[in-house]
Design an enzyme around this catalytic site. Structure first.
Site, PDB file in Angstrom:
ATOM      1  CB  ILE A 157       5.991  -0.033  -7.434  1.00 56.12           C
ATOM      2  CG1 ILE A 157       6.778  -1.253  -6.940  1.00 56.12           C
ATOM      3  CG2 ILE A 157       4.496  -0.345  -7.485  1.00 56.12           C
ATOM      4  CD1 ILE A 157       6.488  -1.661  -5.500  1.00 56.12           C
ATOM      5  CG  ASP A 176      10.063  10.075  -6.171  1.00 54.95           C
ATOM      6  OD1 ASP A 176       9.639   8.915  -6.155  1.00 54.95           O
ATOM      7  OD2 ASP A 176      11.135  10.424  -5.600  1.00 54.95           O
ATOM      8  CB  ALA A 243       2.650   2.043  -0.556  1.00 53.90           C
ATOM      9  NE  ARG A 244       5.867  -2.225   4.145  1.00 51.92           N
ATOM     10  CZ  ARG A 244       5.893  -3.089   3.122  1.00 51.92           C
ATOM     11  NH1 ARG A 244       4.874  -3.148   2.282  1.00 51.92           N
ATOM     12  NH2 ARG A 244       6.906  -3.907   2.943  1.00 51.92           N
ATOM     13  CG  ASP A 268      -2.357  -5.441  -1.195  1.00 49.70           C
ATOM     14  OD1 ASP A 268      -3.089  -6.447  -1.062  1.00 49.70           O
ATOM     15  OD2 ASP A 268      -1.118  -5.520  -1.348  1.00 49.70           O
ATOM     16  CD  GLU A 273      -0.452  -5.356   6.305  1.00 52.85           C
ATOM     17  OE1 GLU A 273       0.241  -6.351   6.046  1.00 52.85           O
ATOM     18  OE2 GLU A 273      -0.511  -4.367   5.553  1.00 52.85           O
ATOM     19  CG  HIS A 291       0.761  -6.925   2.507  1.00 52.14           C
ATOM     20  ND1 HIS A 291       1.373  -6.307   3.549  1.00 52.14           N
ATOM     21  CD2 HIS A 291       1.615  -6.789   1.461  1.00 52.14           C
ATOM     22  CE1 HIS A 291       2.557  -5.840   3.173  1.00 52.14           C
ATOM     23  NE2 HIS A 291       2.723  -6.121   1.892  1.00 52.14           N
ATOM     24  CB  ILE A 292      -2.193 -10.425  -2.351  1.00 48.59           C
ATOM     25  CG1 ILE A 292      -3.377  -9.539  -2.803  1.00 48.59           C
ATOM     26  CG2 ILE A 292      -2.608 -11.384  -1.243  1.00 48.59           C
ATOM     27  CD1 ILE A 292      -4.467 -10.294  -3.537  1.00 48.59           C
ATOM     28  N   GLY A 293       0.131  -7.663  -2.977  1.00 49.97           N
ATOM     29  CA  GLY A 293       0.730  -6.980  -4.133  1.00 49.97           C
ATOM     30  C   GLY A 293       1.795  -7.810  -4.834  1.00 49.97           C
ATOM     31  CB  ALA A 294       5.019  -8.992  -3.774  1.00 48.48           C
TER      32      ALA A 294
HETATM   33  O1  LIG Z   1       7.509  -4.956   0.429  1.00 56.27           O
HETATM   34  C1  LIG Z   1       7.087  -5.849  -0.299  1.00 56.27           C
HETATM   35  O2  LIG Z   1       7.834  -6.500  -1.045  1.00 56.27           O
HETATM   36  C2  LIG Z   1       5.621  -6.138  -0.352  1.00 56.27           C
HETATM   37  O3  LIG Z   1       4.920  -5.418   0.606  1.00 56.27           O
HETATM   38  C3  LIG Z   1       5.312  -7.610  -0.291  1.00 56.27           C
HETATM   39  O4  LIG Z   1       5.358  -8.132   0.978  1.00 56.27           O
HETATM   40  P1  LIG Z   1       5.125  -9.711   1.178  1.00 56.27           P
HETATM   41  O5  LIG Z   1       6.329 -10.387   0.619  1.00 56.27           O
HETATM   42  O6  LIG Z   1       4.953  -9.920   2.625  1.00 56.27           O
HETATM   43  O7  LIG Z   1       3.919 -10.092   0.384  1.00 56.27           O
END
Ligand SMILES: O=C(O)[C@H](O)COP(=O)(O)O
Length: 316
Positions: A157, A176, A243-244, A268, A273, A291-294
């Site tokens: 990422i 890193d 990230a987290r 995010d 949560e 939490h909508i990154g993915a």
């Molecule tokens: O670790 C992940 O893949 C992301 O935080 C996405 O999490 P989610 O699938 O709950 O949106």
């Protein structure tokens, strides 16, 4: 074989699995009902995102389970080691969502430097004077081009973030613990490619030199960014956490925003949560997403297909 996709899975993933004879169940079973449901329905595999916990107790209570699939990257909601010890397959999809997360980072960045998160809330229904006041209030935006982005965690990422940043004309600094250097290849619409090699530098150098900092590390025991790290940053820094929750100290972030050390913040993910601290939710200076990154159609499609492919190989 029966698969329970407790946090959902894409239709493409369901189709691929059903084609191979798997039954995919997409009901959402409450955490405290999971044990009953899995045992009653003789579930062979459970697919989760970040919402459902699959810990030792559930693994022990559900002998029919052969596989735990995480649609996504972070495995912090699964007791991976224990599951593997018990002979279960544990899979995830580490690459499928990188570009979606990286794009969300830039959504926050672009939005925060032009105050979109606040101006959206405040646009007046009517009234010239209010409009003019807002125009004045939000007239001190910043361009990203030419600025320095500091990437903490230079895995998939982080590297995807670098790709977009380079395209934008930003200078990229990265740090890193495990990666010394990465080749970042930009693929252009006309088929041309350009590769840039980025050598990572120390954590403190990134903190000292960046104009914007974005975090791309897994869940940790301790904060990576707290008051002492904010101290090392430039005044007026912008910071993003997609990230987290728990890698960034939220109490210290709110203080750093108050003091002006941090000018822009985008979150995010949250220490708590699905109910983030009210001090964050009520703070109009923070750009917030749930939490909508993915959570793009493309990423979820790739995730579903990748999970299906792995399940077919392992259980088919
Ligand atoms: O670790 C992940 O893949 C992301 O935080 C996405 O999490 P989610 O699938 O709950 O949106």
């Amino acid at each position: 074989m029966k698969i329970l996709a407790n946090d959902g899975v894409s239709q493409s993933g369901i189709d691929a699995l059903e084609k191979e004879g798997f039954e995919v169940i997409t009901v959402k079973v409450a955490q405290n009902q999971l044990e009953n449901y899995i045992n009653k329905n003789n579930i062979d595999a459970i697919l989760v995102r970040s919402a459902t916990q699959v810990q030792q107790e559930l693994i022990d209570a559900c002998p029919s389970l052969k596989l735990i699939g995480r649609g996504g990257v972070g495995m912090d909601n699964i007791d991976v080691e224990y599951a593997i010890d018990q002979g279960l397959h544990v899979i995830n999809t580490p690459a499928a969502s990188s570009s979606s997360v990286a794009e969300l980072v830039f959504a926050h960045l672009f939005g925060m430097v032009r105050f979109l998160h606040s101006s959206n809330r405040e646009m007046p229904l009517e009234g010239d004077s209010r409009f003019k006041a807002l125009k004045k209030a939000y007239s001190q935006g910043t361009e990203l081009r030419g600025k320095i982005i500091g990437i903490i965690g230079f895995g998939r990422i982080g590297q995807e973030v670098a790709k977009i940043a380079i395209g934008l004309g930003m200078k990229v600094l990265a740090t890193d613990n495990f990666i010394d250097s990465a080749d970042i290849t930009l693929d252009f619409f006309n088929g041309q490619k350009s590769t840039f090699t980025i050598d990572t530098i120390s954590f403190d150098e990134v903190l000292n030199e960046a104009d914007f900092i974005t975090l791309h590390v897994p869940a940790q025991e301790n904060y990576i960014i707290s008051a002492s790290e904010f101290e090392k940053m430039k005044d007026g820094i912008g910071i993003i956490n997609a990230a987290r929750g728990g890698v960034l100290n939220e109490v210290d972030l709110v203080s750093a925003l108050k003091s002006g050390k941090v000018q822009y913040a985008g979150l995010d993910v949250f220490e708590t949560e699905p109910t983030p601290a009210v001090q964050l939710l009520m703070n109009s200076e923070i750009s917030l997403t749930p939490h909508i990154g993915a959570a793009t159609k493309e990423a979820q499609n790739r995730i579903g297909l990748e999970l299906a492919e792995q399940i077919i190989k392992l259980l088919g």
